[in-house]
Design an enzyme around this catalytic site. Structure first.
Site, short mmCIF file in Angstrom:
data_model
loop_
_atom_site.label_atom_id
_atom_site.label_comp_id
_atom_site.label_asym_id
_atom_site.label_seq_id
_atom_site.Cartn_x
_atom_site.Cartn_y
_atom_site.Cartn_z
N PRO A 126 0.78 -1.25 0.00
CA PRO A 126 0.00 0.00 0.00
C PRO A 126 0.81 1.30 0.00
O PRO A 126 0.78 2.08 0.95
CB PRO A 126 -0.83 -0.14 1.28
N CYS A 127 1.48 1.56 -1.11
CA CYS A 127 2.24 2.80 -1.24
C CYS A 127 1.31 4.01 -1.25
O CYS A 127 1.74 5.13 -0.97
CB CYS A 127 3.11 2.75 -2.48
N HIS A 128 0.03 3.80 -1.52
CA HIS A 128 -0.93 4.91 -1.52
C HIS A 128 -1.14 5.48 -0.12
O HIS A 128 -1.65 6.58 0.03
CB HIS A 128 -2.27 4.47 -2.14
#
Length: 165
Positions: A126-128
């Site tokens: 989850p780089c978001h």
């Protein structure tokens, strides 16, 4: 070397290209242009089927954590960054500075941000969930509208109907 197969999944935030082997997912990227869609390599592993099911559950608000195995090539530093991204809880965000601190070196903020941007397994890794220190939405390979949608989706599921941005 394991065969890598590819398929596509139409998500609420756009078309996703999924790459995987018989043992792990190695790619989940956004496809923005129709001409970027190429015929999928024949075959669909059980891991890819599981990934599709977990994505459906995620988008339906029934999944907060992914259990499928993932792998992407990278340096030891990149592997540490991507592993740290997996520790960010569903519905929460951290800043790039927080990420650098978790890696043990505040001077590594730019390297951590660059590695975050090179993540090839969107949503699952989850780089978001990484935002600016001033709480602004900054940088996302899938585009800021998708980042905002994903964060709001997770925030609504985790906290009710409020919005984060």
């Amino acid at each position: 070397m394991a065969d890598t197969y590819y398929t596509y999944y139409q998500s609420p935030v756009g078309m996703l290209k999924m790459g995987g082997t018989d043992t792990y997912i190695c790619q989940l990227t956004f496809v923005d242009k129709q001409e970027q869609i190429t015929p999928a390599t024949p075959g669909l592993s059980d891991v890819m089927r599981q990934c599709t099911e977990e994505l459906i559950e995620f988008f339906n608000g029934k999944r907060r954590a992914f259990t499928i195995p993932v792998y992407q090539d990278g340096t030891p530093f990149q592997q540490r960054v991507w592993a740290e991204l997996l520790n960010i809880p569903f519905g929460k965000t951290i800043s790039y500075m927080d990420l650098a601190k978790k890696l043990g070196d505040v001077k590594a903020i730019r390297a951590a941000a660059s590695t975050n941007g090179k993540n090839n397994i969107a949503i699952i890794v989850p780089c978001h969930r990484v935002i600016g220190s001033d709480r602004s939405l900054t940088g996302y390979a899938g585009g800021l509208p998708r980042k905002k949608w994903l964060l709001q989706h997770e925030f609504r599921i985790a906290h009710g109907v409020q919005t984060l941005f």
